[in-house]
Design a protein around this motif. Structure first.
Motif, PDB file in Angstrom:
ATOM      1  N   SER A   1      40.331  48.121   4.243  1.00 27.96           N
ATOM      2  CA  SER A   1      39.728  47.057   5.047  1.00 27.96           C
ATOM      3  C   SER A   1      40.160  45.682   4.559  1.00 27.96           C
ATOM      4  O   SER A   1      39.674  44.670   5.058  1.00 27.96           O
ATOM      5  CB  SER A   1      38.198  47.165   5.019  1.00 27.96           C
ATOM      6  N   ARG A   2      41.062  45.628   3.583  1.00 24.04           N
ATOM      7  CA  ARG A   2      41.436  44.345   2.978  1.00 24.04           C
ATOM      8  C   ARG A   2      42.043  43.386   3.986  1.00 24.04           C
ATOM      9  O   ARG A   2      41.904  42.179   3.874  1.00 24.04           O
ATOM     10  CB  ARG A   2      42.420  44.564   1.833  1.00 24.04           C
ATOM     11  N   GLY A   3      42.757  43.903   4.975  1.00 25.90           N
ATOM     12  CA  GLY A   3      43.384  43.026   5.950  1.00 25.90           C
ATOM     13  C   GLY A   3      42.562  42.815   7.200  1.00 25.90           C
ATOM     14  O   GLY A   3      43.067  42.288   8.197  1.00 25.90           O
ATOM     15  N   LEU A   4      41.277  43.195   7.151  1.00 27.86           N
ATOM     16  CA  LEU A   4      40.441  43.116   8.350  1.00 27.86           C
ATOM     17  C   LEU A   4      40.136  41.668   8.715  1.00 27.86           C
ATOM     18  O   LEU A   4      39.667  40.888   7.879  1.00 27.86           O
ATOM     19  CB  LEU A   4      39.131  43.869   8.119  1.00 27.86           C
ATOM     20  N   GLU A   5      40.416  41.311   9.945  1.00 29.86           N
ATOM     21  CA  GLU A   5      40.039  40.021  10.503  1.00 29.86           C
ATOM     22  C   GLU A   5      39.130  40.279  11.700  1.00 29.86           C
ATOM     23  O   GLU A   5      39.402  41.166  12.503  1.00 29.86           O
ATOM     24  CB  GLU A   5      41.276  39.232  10.940  1.00 29.86           C
ATOM     25  N   LEU A   6      38.081  39.497  11.812  1.00 26.43           N
ATOM     26  CA  LEU A   6      37.103  39.737  12.872  1.00 26.43           C
ATOM     27  C   LEU A   6      37.540  39.083  14.171  1.00 26.43           C
ATOM     28  O   LEU A   6      36.818  38.302  14.786  1.00 26.43           O
ATOM     29  CB  LEU A   6      35.722  39.265  12.432  1.00 26.43           C
ATOM     30  N   ARG A   7      38.754  39.426  14.612  1.00 32.75           N
ATOM     31  CA  ARG A   7      39.207  39.035  15.940  1.00 32.75           C
ATOM     32  C   ARG A   7      38.535  39.946  16.964  1.00 32.75           C
ATOM     33  O   ARG A   7      38.001  40.993  16.634  1.00 32.75           O
ATOM     34  CB  ARG A   7      40.730  39.161  16.048  1.00 32.75           C
ATOM     35  N   SER A   8      38.610  39.535  18.208  1.00 30.68           N
ATOM     36  CA  SER A   8      37.932  40.309  19.256  1.00 30.68           C
ATOM     37  C   SER A   8      38.471  41.731  19.338  1.00 30.68           C
ATOM     38  O   SER A   8      37.699  42.682  19.538  1.00 30.68           O
ATOM     39  CB  SER A   8      38.078  39.607  20.610  1.00 30.68           C
ATOM     40  N   ASP A   9      39.776  41.914  19.167  1.00 31.66           N
ATOM     41  CA  ASP A   9      40.327  43.259  19.272  1.00 31.66           C
ATOM     42  C   ASP A   9      39.900  44.138  18.102  1.00 31.66           C
ATOM     43  O   ASP A   9      39.639  45.331  18.261  1.00 31.66           O
ATOM     44  CB  ASP A   9      41.857  43.211  19.364  1.00 31.66           C
ATOM     45  N   ARG A  10      39.758  43.539  16.896  1.00 33.86           N
ATOM     46  CA  ARG A  10      39.332  44.333  15.750  1.00 33.86           C
ATOM     47  C   ARG A  10      37.852  44.679  15.842  1.00 33.86           C
ATOM     48  O   ARG A  10      37.433  45.780  15.467  1.00 33.86           O
ATOM     49  CB  ARG A  10      39.618  43.569  14.450  1.00 33.86           C
ATOM     50  N   VAL A  11      37.042  43.751  16.320  1.00 35.33           N
ATOM     51  CA  VAL A  11      35.619  44.041  16.510  1.00 35.33           C
ATOM     52  C   VAL A  11      35.440  45.140  17.544  1.00 35.33           C
ATOM     53  O   VAL A  11      34.601  46.034  17.399  1.00 35.33           O
ATOM     54  CB  VAL A  11      34.848  42.768  16.918  1.00 35.33           C
ATOM     55  N   TRP A  12      36.255  45.094  18.595  1.00 33.87           N
ATOM     56  CA  TRP A  12      36.194  46.144  19.619  1.00 33.87           C
ATOM     57  C   TRP A  12      36.495  47.514  19.007  1.00 33.87           C
ATOM     58  O   TRP A  12      35.824  48.505  19.302  1.00 33.87           O
ATOM     59  CB  TRP A  12      37.176  45.833  20.741  1.00 33.87           C
ATOM     60  N   LYS A  13      37.500  47.572  18.129  1.00 40.15           N
ATOM     61  CA  LYS A  13      37.844  48.839  17.490  1.00 40.15           C
ATOM     62  C   LYS A  13      36.733  49.308  16.560  1.00 40.15           C
ATOM     63  O   LYS A  13      36.480  50.513  16.437  1.00 40.15           O
ATOM     64  CB  LYS A  13      39.155  48.688  16.723  1.00 40.15           C
ATOM     65  N   LEU A  14      36.077  48.358  15.892  1.00 35.58           N
ATOM     66  CA  LEU A  14      34.955  48.745  15.036  1.00 35.58           C
ATOM     67  C   LEU A  14      33.826  49.367  15.856  1.00 35.58           C
ATOM     68  O   LEU A  14      33.235  50.375  15.470  1.00 35.58           O
ATOM     69  CB  LEU A  14      34.433  47.529  14.273  1.00 35.58           C
ATOM     70  N   VAL A  15      33.538  48.753  16.994  1.00 35.81           N
ATOM     71  CA  VAL A  15      32.448  49.252  17.835  1.00 35.81           C
ATOM     72  C   VAL A  15      32.797  50.617  18.411  1.00 35.81           C
ATOM     73  O   VAL A  15      31.993  51.558  18.358  1.00 35.81           O
ATOM     74  CB  VAL A  15      32.131  48.247  18.961  1.00 35.81           C
ATOM     75  N   THR A  16      33.995  50.752  18.977  1.00 29.81           N
ATOM     76  CA  THR A  16      34.379  52.028  19.588  1.00 29.81           C
ATOM     77  C   THR A  16      34.674  53.100  18.551  1.00 29.81           C
ATOM     78  O   THR A  16      34.552  54.297  18.838  1.00 29.81           O
ATOM     79  CB  THR A  16      35.604  51.840  20.495  1.00 29.81           C
ATOM     80  N   GLY A  17      35.070  52.690  17.342  1.00 31.18           N
ATOM     81  CA  GLY A  17      35.406  53.670  16.315  1.00 31.18           C
ATOM     82  C   GLY A  17      34.248  54.079  15.437  1.00 31.18           C
ATOM     83  O   GLY A  17      34.314  55.124  14.780  1.00 31.18           O
ATOM     84  N   LEU A  18      33.155  53.287  15.408  1.00 34.93           N
ATOM     85  CA  LEU A  18      32.024  53.605  14.551  1.00 34.93           C
ATOM     86  C   LEU A  18      30.700  53.621  15.310  1.00 34.93           C
ATOM     87  O   LEU A  18      29.959  54.599  15.238  1.00 34.93           O
ATOM     88  CB  LEU A  18      31.952  52.600  13.392  1.00 34.93           C
ATOM     89  N   ALA A  19      30.395  52.547  16.032  1.00 35.89           N
ATOM     90  CA  ALA A  19      29.105  52.465  16.714  1.00 35.89           C
ATOM     91  C   ALA A  19      28.988  53.497  17.834  1.00 35.89           C
ATOM     92  O   ALA A  19      27.946  54.154  17.979  1.00 35.89           O
ATOM     93  CB  ALA A  19      28.891  51.052  17.267  1.00 35.89           C
ATOM     94  N   VAL A  20      30.045  53.641  18.629  1.00 38.78           N
ATOM     95  CA  VAL A  20      29.987  54.592  19.751  1.00 38.78           C
ATOM     96  C   VAL A  20      29.895  56.035  19.251  1.00 38.78           C
ATOM     97  O   VAL A  20      29.030  56.802  19.716  1.00 38.78           O
ATOM     98  CB  VAL A  20      31.180  54.386  20.701  1.00 38.78           C
ATOM     99  N   PRO A  21      30.763  56.489  18.306  1.00 42.09           N
ATOM    100  CA  PRO A  21      30.576  57.852  17.783  1.00 42.09           C
ATOM    101  C   PRO A  21      29.211  58.069  17.153  1.00 42.09           C
ATOM    102  O   PRO A  21      28.630  59.155  17.266  1.00 42.09           O
ATOM    103  CB  PRO A  21      31.697  57.976  16.743  1.00 42.09           C
ATOM    104  N   TYR A  22      28.674  57.029  16.505  1.00 39.98           N
ATOM    105  CA  TYR A  22      27.334  57.167  15.930  1.00 39.98           C
ATOM    106  C   TYR A  22      26.307  57.447  17.027  1.00 39.98           C
ATOM    107  O   TYR A  22      25.466  58.353  16.890  1.00 39.98           O
ATOM    108  CB  TYR A  22      26.958  55.903  15.162  1.00 39.98           C
ATOM    109  N   ALA A  23      26.365  56.687  18.115  1.00 43.02           N
ATOM    110  CA  ALA A  23      25.421  56.898  19.216  1.00 43.02           C
ATOM    111  C   ALA A  23      25.600  58.278  19.837  1.00 43.02           C
ATOM    112  O   ALA A  23      24.624  58.986  20.127  1.00 43.02           O
ATOM    113  CB  ALA A  23      25.604  55.810  20.272  1.00 43.02           C
ATOM    114  N   VAL A  24      26.855  58.684  20.026  1.00 46.52           N
ATOM    115  CA  VAL A  24      27.134  59.990  20.644  1.00 46.52           C
ATOM    116  C   VAL A  24      26.567  61.120  19.790  1.00 46.52           C
ATOM    117  O   VAL A  24      25.890  62.033  20.295  1.00 46.52           O
ATOM    118  CB  VAL A  24      28.652  60.171  20.844  1.00 46.52           C
ATOM    119  N   PHE A  25      26.820  61.072  18.501  1.00 49.68           N
ATOM    120  CA  PHE A  25      26.393  62.181  17.648  1.00 49.68           C
ATOM    121  C   PHE A  25      24.918  62.099  17.272  1.00 49.68           C
ATOM    122  O   PHE A  25      24.309  63.118  16.945  1.00 49.68           O
ATOM    123  CB  PHE A  25      27.290  62.265  16.413  1.00 49.68           C
TER     124      PHE A  25
END
Length: 358
Positions: A82-106
């Protein structure tokens, strides 16, 4: 997000496929995929040991030993990538779809699973993660705070202060398992500070040799500690008073667990193969193994498979361990990932507004 600690490119690794890797190592470094696979095997085996009836001192010893470092290793690697993580809109979108959405689904899937297998009143509580799902919102929260930890002085020391405060406090509540978020935070922050040379250091032959007596001593200490303490400390889910200790003990225990976890994590990483092996491809699918193996273990509990006579024997305990390792290996495999990709890695491009034209 293909794994629990995705090798996603960022500024820290310009020109490579894995942030934080040296330019001489193009693409994914098999070392980290091998480490993630071996760590997820330890996670599954540890979860399979929990329901063992009268597990005995030997199993409890190995349980204590494994729980000292298996999640810290995952979290350290997550921080490293995560060292190169920048909170641009595209990266935040990936965080939501890659973590928040699977969390809700499961969270919904496990709730339905419980209701259909003997607990019809099992509540759906999105703010109270089901068993192993706590790691998904925790990783999301940690990654959202990444810019702060990349800016502040002495980040690991500050994270340890926060973790100690979490261990001292017993009234945080169960929302998103914030106790765990706080108490595991130093490992993520440490991962953010690491560089390729740090991992090169633990991969030296001298460290590999030294790790053997260190692990033997750790096992001996764990054997001594089993009847004298509770393994609940390793879950990082409770404050000291909730575990029957004075509040102030949360501080030294936090520092002690952090030191032990780092030492055993280094020993673990020292033995991870550096080259591409059969397990390397499985390391890219650890998220699948993580979120899916709970169905198998909980299903076995509900079917009373852990009550079978053979499980009470040493051979039965080895069989349970081998079965857990085999199951999570299968769940990380490409065929399983293709079947469950819609739930674990949902494609939600249509839900996203198009980028404005420059």
């Amino acid at each position: 997000m293909p794994s629990l600690t995705s090798h996603s490119p960022g500024p820290a690794a310009a020109g490579t496929g894995a942030p934080g890797t040296a330019p001489s190592r193009p693409g994914r470094d098999p070392f980290f995929d091998n480490a993630k696979y071996l760590a997820i095997v330890l996670v599954a085996v540890g979860h399979a040991w929990e329901p063992l009836p009268g597990s005995g001192r030997v199993v409890e010893t190995f349980y204590t030993f494994v729980y000292t470092f298996h999640m810290p290793v995952f979290i350290i690697i997550a921080g490293y990538f995560s060292r190169g993580l920048e909170l641009r809109s595209d990266r935040v979108w990936k965080l939501v779809t890659g973590l928040a959405v699977p969390y809700a689904v499961f969270e919904i899937a496990y709730t339905l699973f419980e209701r259909l297998t003997g607990s019809p009143a099992f509540p759906l509580s999105p703010l109270t993660p089901y068993w192993l799902l706590w790691f998904l919102p925790a990783l999301l929260l940690w990654r959202l705070t990444t810019p702060f930890w990349q800016t502040v002085r002495w980040p690991v020391a500050l994270a340890l202060v926060i973790a100690s405060m979490g261990a001292v406090t017993s009234n945080i509540g169960e929302d998103l398992h914030l106790q765990r978020v706080l108490q595991f935070l130093p490992y993520y922050v440490l991962g953010l500070q690491l560089r390729p040379e740090h991992f090169d250091l633990v991969r030296r032959r001298a460290v590999r040799i030294a790790s053997v007596p260190v692990c033997l001593v750790a096992l001996a200490v764990a054997y001594w500690a089993v009847p004298r303490t509770t393994t609940s400390w390793f879950f990082r889910r409770y404050g000291a008073e909730q575990l029957g200790s004075p509040a102030w003990t949360g501080v030294p225990v936090t520092l002690l667990l952090f030191t032990c976890a780092l030492l055993l994590s280094a020993c673990f990483l020292a033995w991870v193969p550096n080259r591409r092996l059969w397990m390397t491809a499985l390391g890219a699918g650890t998220l699948y193994g993580y979120v899916l193996h709970g169905f198998v273990i909980k299903g076995a509990v509900k079917l009373d498979l852990f009550e079978a006579d053979i499980v009470s024997t040493p051979q039965g305990r080895l069989l349970v361990s081998a079965a857990a390792a085999a199951v999570v290996t299968l769940l990380c495999s490409p065929p399983v990932r293709r079947v469950f990709r819609y739930a674990v890695e949902p494609r939600l491009d249509r839900a996203r507004k198009p980028e404005p034209a420059p």
